[in-house]
Structures are given as structure tokens and as C-alpha cells.
Scaffold this motif. Structure first.
Motif, PDB file in Angstrom:
ATOM      1  N   VAL A  67       0.838  -1.198   0.000  1.00  0.00           N
ATOM      2  CA  VAL A  67       0.000   0.000   0.000  1.00  0.00           C
ATOM      3  C   VAL A  67       0.874   1.249   0.000  1.00  0.00           C
ATOM      4  O   VAL A  67       0.713   2.130  -0.843  1.00  0.00           O
ATOM      5  CB  VAL A  67      -0.972   0.028   1.206  1.00  0.00           C
ATOM      6  CG1 VAL A  67      -1.796   1.311   1.218  1.00  0.00           C
ATOM      7  CG2 VAL A  67      -1.881  -1.200   1.194  1.00  0.00           C
ATOM      8  N   ILE A  68       1.800   1.332   0.967  1.00  0.00           N
ATOM      9  CA  ILE A  68       2.718   2.472   1.062  1.00  0.00           C
ATOM     10  C   ILE A  68       4.150   1.953   1.133  1.00  0.00           C
ATOM     11  O   ILE A  68       4.499   1.168   2.020  1.00  0.00           O
ATOM     12  CB  ILE A  68       2.424   3.341   2.309  1.00  0.00           C
ATOM     13  CG1 ILE A  68       1.097   4.079   2.149  1.00  0.00           C
ATOM     14  CG2 ILE A  68       3.537   4.350   2.562  1.00  0.00           C
ATOM     15  CD1 ILE A  68       1.093   5.141   1.056  1.00  0.00           C
ATOM     16  N   ASP A  69       4.970   2.395   0.204  1.00  0.00           N
ATOM     17  CA  ASP A  69       6.391   2.069   0.204  1.00  0.00           C
ATOM     18  C   ASP A  69       7.094   2.970   1.211  1.00  0.00           C
ATOM     19  O   ASP A  69       6.889   4.189   1.219  1.00  0.00           O
ATOM     20  CB  ASP A  69       6.978   2.289  -1.188  1.00  0.00           C
ATOM     21  CG  ASP A  69       8.475   2.119  -1.204  1.00  0.00           C
ATOM     22  OD1 ASP A  69       8.954   1.027  -0.857  1.00  0.00           O
ATOM     23  OD2 ASP A  69       9.179   3.094  -1.555  1.00  0.00           O
ATOM     24  N   ASN A  70       7.913   2.395   2.074  1.00  0.00           N
ATOM     25  CA  ASN A  70       8.566   3.171   3.131  1.00  0.00           C
ATOM     26  C   ASN A  70       9.508   4.241   2.590  1.00  0.00           C
ATOM     27  O   ASN A  70       9.611   5.324   3.171  1.00  0.00           O
ATOM     28  CB  ASN A  70       9.315   2.238   4.090  1.00  0.00           C
ATOM     29  CG  ASN A  70       8.369   1.474   4.984  1.00  0.00           C
ATOM     30  OD1 ASN A  70       7.299   1.959   5.338  1.00  0.00           O
ATOM     31  ND2 ASN A  70       8.749   0.269   5.348  1.00  0.00           N
ATOM     32  N   THR A  71      10.198   3.962   1.502  1.00  0.00           N
ATOM     33  CA  THR A  71      11.095   4.974   0.940  1.00  0.00           C
ATOM     34  C   THR A  71      10.291   6.152   0.394  1.00  0.00           C
ATOM     35  O   THR A  71      10.650   7.314   0.600  1.00  0.00           O
ATOM     36  CB  THR A  71      12.003   4.365  -0.146  1.00  0.00           C
ATOM     37  OG1 THR A  71      12.740   3.283   0.439  1.00  0.00           O
ATOM     38  CG2 THR A  71      12.971   5.385  -0.702  1.00  0.00           C
ATOM     39  N   GLY A 129      10.520   6.543  -5.141  1.00  0.00           N
ATOM     40  CA  GLY A 129      11.510   6.353  -4.078  1.00  0.00           C
ATOM     41  C   GLY A 129      12.882   6.021  -4.622  1.00  0.00           C
ATOM     42  O   GLY A 129      13.899   6.577  -4.174  1.00  0.00           O
ATOM     43  N   GLN A 130      12.953   5.135  -5.628  1.00  0.00           N
ATOM     44  CA  GLN A 130      14.236   4.765  -6.226  1.00  0.00           C
ATOM     45  C   GLN A 130      14.886   5.959  -6.915  1.00  0.00           C
ATOM     46  O   GLN A 130      16.098   6.168  -6.803  1.00  0.00           O
ATOM     47  CB  GLN A 130      14.038   3.622  -7.232  1.00  0.00           C
ATOM     48  CG  GLN A 130      13.688   2.305  -6.587  1.00  0.00           C
ATOM     49  CD  GLN A 130      13.173   1.276  -7.589  1.00  0.00           C
ATOM     50  OE1 GLN A 130      12.975   1.566  -8.761  1.00  0.00           O
ATOM     51  NE2 GLN A 130      12.938   0.068  -7.097  1.00  0.00           N
ATOM     52  N   CYS A 131      14.090   6.746  -7.606  1.00  0.00           N
ATOM     53  CA  CYS A 131      14.607   7.929  -8.301  1.00  0.00           C
ATOM     54  C   CYS A 131      15.186   8.932  -7.298  1.00  0.00           C
ATOM     55  O   CYS A 131      16.300   9.435  -7.481  1.00  0.00           O
ATOM     56  CB  CYS A 131      13.490   8.565  -9.117  1.00  0.00           C
ATOM     57  SG  CYS A 131      13.982  10.048  -9.997  1.00  0.00           S
ATOM     58  N   LEU A 132      14.448   9.202  -6.225  1.00  0.00           N
ATOM     59  CA  LEU A 132      14.916  10.164  -5.226  1.00  0.00           C
ATOM     60  C   LEU A 132      16.133   9.642  -4.464  1.00  0.00           C
ATOM     61  O   LEU A 132      17.045  10.403  -4.146  1.00  0.00           O
ATOM     62  CB  LEU A 132      13.780  10.531  -4.275  1.00  0.00           C
ATOM     63  CG  LEU A 132      12.629  11.305  -4.931  1.00  0.00           C
ATOM     64  CD1 LEU A 132      11.473  11.494  -3.967  1.00  0.00           C
ATOM     65  CD2 LEU A 132      13.102  12.653  -5.463  1.00  0.00           C
ATOM     66  N   ASP A 133      16.170   8.330  -4.193  1.00  0.00           N
ATOM     67  CA  ASP A 133      17.351   7.738  -3.560  1.00  0.00           C
ATOM     68  C   ASP A 133      18.580   7.897  -4.447  1.00  0.00           C
ATOM     69  O   ASP A 133      19.674   8.202  -3.972  1.00  0.00           O
ATOM     70  CB  ASP A 133      17.112   6.245  -3.266  1.00  0.00           C
ATOM     71  CG  ASP A 133      16.734   5.980  -1.820  1.00  0.00           C
ATOM     72  OD1 ASP A 133      16.774   6.913  -0.984  1.00  0.00           O
ATOM     73  OD2 ASP A 133      16.401   4.818  -1.505  1.00  0.00           O
ATOM     74  N   SER A 134      18.405   7.681  -5.748  1.00  0.00           N
ATOM     75  CA  SER A 134      19.528   7.833  -6.695  1.00  0.00           C
ATOM     76  C   SER A 134      20.040   9.270  -6.695  1.00  0.00           C
ATOM     77  O   SER A 134      21.250   9.508  -6.702  1.00  0.00           O
ATOM     78  CB  SER A 134      19.102   7.445  -8.107  1.00  0.00           C
ATOM     79  OG  SER A 134      18.812   6.075  -8.168  1.00  0.00           O
ATOM     80  N   LEU A 135      19.122  10.227  -6.696  1.00  0.00           N
ATOM     81  CA  LEU A 135      19.521  11.639  -6.650  1.00  0.00           C
ATOM     82  C   LEU A 135      20.259  11.962  -5.359  1.00  0.00           C
ATOM     83  O   LEU A 135      21.275  12.660  -5.367  1.00  0.00           O
ATOM     84  CB  LEU A 135      18.301  12.543  -6.804  1.00  0.00           C
ATOM     85  CG  LEU A 135      17.675  12.595  -8.191  1.00  0.00           C
ATOM     86  CD1 LEU A 135      16.360  13.358  -8.159  1.00  0.00           C
ATOM     87  CD2 LEU A 135      18.634  13.219  -9.191  1.00  0.00           C
ATOM     88  N   ASP A 136      19.755  11.450  -4.228  1.00  0.00           N
ATOM     89  CA  ASP A 136      20.427  11.672  -2.942  1.00  0.00           C
ATOM     90  C   ASP A 136      21.845  11.118  -2.959  1.00  0.00           C
ATOM     91  O   ASP A 136      22.780  11.748  -2.478  1.00  0.00           O
ATOM     92  CB  ASP A 136      19.632  11.035  -1.793  1.00  0.00           C
ATOM     93  CG  ASP A 136      18.643  11.984  -1.160  1.00  0.00           C
ATOM     94  OD1 ASP A 136      18.605  13.166  -1.549  1.00  0.00           O
ATOM     95  OD2 ASP A 136      17.909  11.548  -0.252  1.00  0.00           O
ATOM     96  N   SER A 137      22.002   9.909  -3.510  1.00  0.00           N
ATOM     97  CA  SER A 137      23.334   9.282  -3.574  1.00  0.00           C
ATOM     98  C   SER A 137      24.279  10.116  -4.437  1.00  0.00           C
ATOM     99  O   SER A 137      25.446  10.295  -4.092  1.00  0.00           O
ATOM    100  CB  SER A 137      23.230   7.867  -4.143  1.00  0.00           C
ATOM    101  OG  SER A 137      22.489   7.051  -3.278  1.00  0.00           O
ATOM    102  N   LEU A 138      23.770  10.624  -5.542  1.00  0.00           N
ATOM    103  CA  LEU A 138      24.578  11.452  -6.434  1.00  0.00           C
ATOM    104  C   LEU A 138      25.000  12.752  -5.755  1.00  0.00           C
ATOM    105  O   LEU A 138      26.157  13.168  -5.841  1.00  0.00           O
ATOM    106  CB  LEU A 138      23.785  11.747  -7.711  1.00  0.00           C
ATOM    107  CG  LEU A 138      24.536  12.329  -8.889  1.00  0.00           C
ATOM    108  CD1 LEU A 138      25.674  11.423  -9.331  1.00  0.00           C
ATOM    109  CD2 LEU A 138      23.575  12.581 -10.044  1.00  0.00           C
TER     110      LEU A 138
END
Length: 195
Positions: free
Chosen positions: A120-124, A173-182
Motif C-alpha cells: 500500500v505504502i512504500d517506506n522509501t 523512491g528509487q529515483c529520489l534515492d539515486s539523486l540523494d546518492s549522487l
């Protein structure tokens, strides 16, 4: 997404469904760790305090406190944190957010742990939503107190969040995590170059 809209202007390809709005309490399980401060020790299980909860991550260096290993079950009797759970501070400071990234940590008072309902809701996604300026403004408006601003768990749980289909949340979430890592990588490189 703008208020009173059911679809954002920018989407991942293939997603067209309308977004929903529901209360946190209807979308997540939670544990409120506020209350008595656990007895601390020089070593043992790392105790995450409000000071450790930062801009989406747990800073293990800013404050190093521990609880005895034999007290872990008792201290975490309300519910143990799992990797991926989302933490939010309720005061001193109010509204800092992080995501659990290590097993066997203890959580101190002034922290609420959310775990999105399965599929329902992804934690990231939830982490980034709680970090968003939109949600942070809501927290500021709902907070109370003089010198130290805080929000009651009962008020926090009633706040609505906008969300889309689970598969689109995963992509966000994956997109924002990738941006944060960059961004983190570039910040480290900048520090190395400046030396």
C-alpha cells in the motif's frame, strides 16, 4: 502535487491513475517511543535519539549512546525497528526524518516509527513525502510549544498524505534515492578537492 489535484503534472511513463489522500494512521503501522528514557551504557545496542535523525538518514556519529544488550527486549517491547522503517522526531527537533538502515538498533523517546502497510505504502516513498516542504509546512502549522516546538502523536497520525499506486511509489523512491546518492557523492568529492 498541487492541492486539490488528483494527478501530478509530471509522471513516470505508463502511470495515469489518480492519486489518493488518506491519513497516516490508515496507511501505516506505528510505534510511539515517547516516554521514559532507557538506562544507558558504555556499549551494547546503539540508541538512536532525536539528535541522530537527520535529513532522511540516521547520523551514527553525532551522538553515540547505547543501551545494555540484556535490556533490548524490554526497551523495544512496543515494537522493534526493521530495516526500511521510517522515523520522525516529534520535538527537539520536530519533523526530522530518517529511514532505518541497520538491524538491532534501539529507538529513544521523541521518535515515532512508521511502517507502511504491505503493498500500500512504500517506506522509501513515505520517507521522501515526510521530508517534503509541503509536509514539513503542515508539521510547522500543527506544532505547538514555546521554546521547543513539538507535535503530538495523535495529531501527526491524522495528517493526510498523497500517494499513488504502489509500483509508482517504488519508482519515485528509487529515483529520489539515486539523486540523494549522487548529491552525497558530489559533496564528498568537493570536500576532497578543497583539501
Amino acid at each position: 502535487m498541487k492541492e486539490n489535484k488528483t494527478k501530478p503534472d509530471i509522471r513516470f511513463k505508463g502511470f495515469t491513475e489518480a492519486w489518493e489522500q488518506r491519513k497516516l494512521i490508515d496507511l501505516c503501522d506505528y510505534v510511539d517511543y515517547r516516554g521514559k528514557t532507557p538506562n544507558k551504557s558504555d556499549s551494547g545496542i546503539f540508541l538512536v535519539t532525536a539528535k541522530n535523525v537527520k535529513d532522511g538518514y540516521i547520523d551514527y556519529d553525532v551522538s553515540k549512546e547505547y543501551i545494555p544488550e540484556d535490556k533490548y527486549e524490554e526497551v523495544m517491547r512496543r515494537g522493534k525497528p526493521k530495516i526500511g522503517d521510517v522515523l520522525i522526531t516529534t520535538e527537539a527537533p520536530c519533523g526530522n526524518v530518517a529511514q532505518v538502515n541497520k538491524p538491532n538498533i534501539a529507538l529513544a523517546q521523541r521518535i515515532i516509527k512508521y511502517r507502511g502497510h504491505n503493498q500500500v505504502i512504500d517506506n522509501t516513498y513515505l520517507k521522501y513525502y515526510l521530508l517534503s516542504p509541503f509536509f514539513q509546512n503542515i508539521l510547522n502549522m500543527k506544532s505547538s510549544g514555546g521554546t521547543v516546538q513539538g507535535i503530538k502523536g495523535s495529531v501527526l497520525h491524522q495528517q493526510k498524505i498523497s500517494f499513488t499506486k504502489y509500483t509508482e511509489q517504488l519508482k519515485i523512491g528509487q529515483c529520489l534515492d539515486s539523486l540523494d546518492s549522487l548529491i552525497t557523492l558530489h559533496q564528498r568529492l568537493y570536500v576532497l578537492v578543497k583539501k
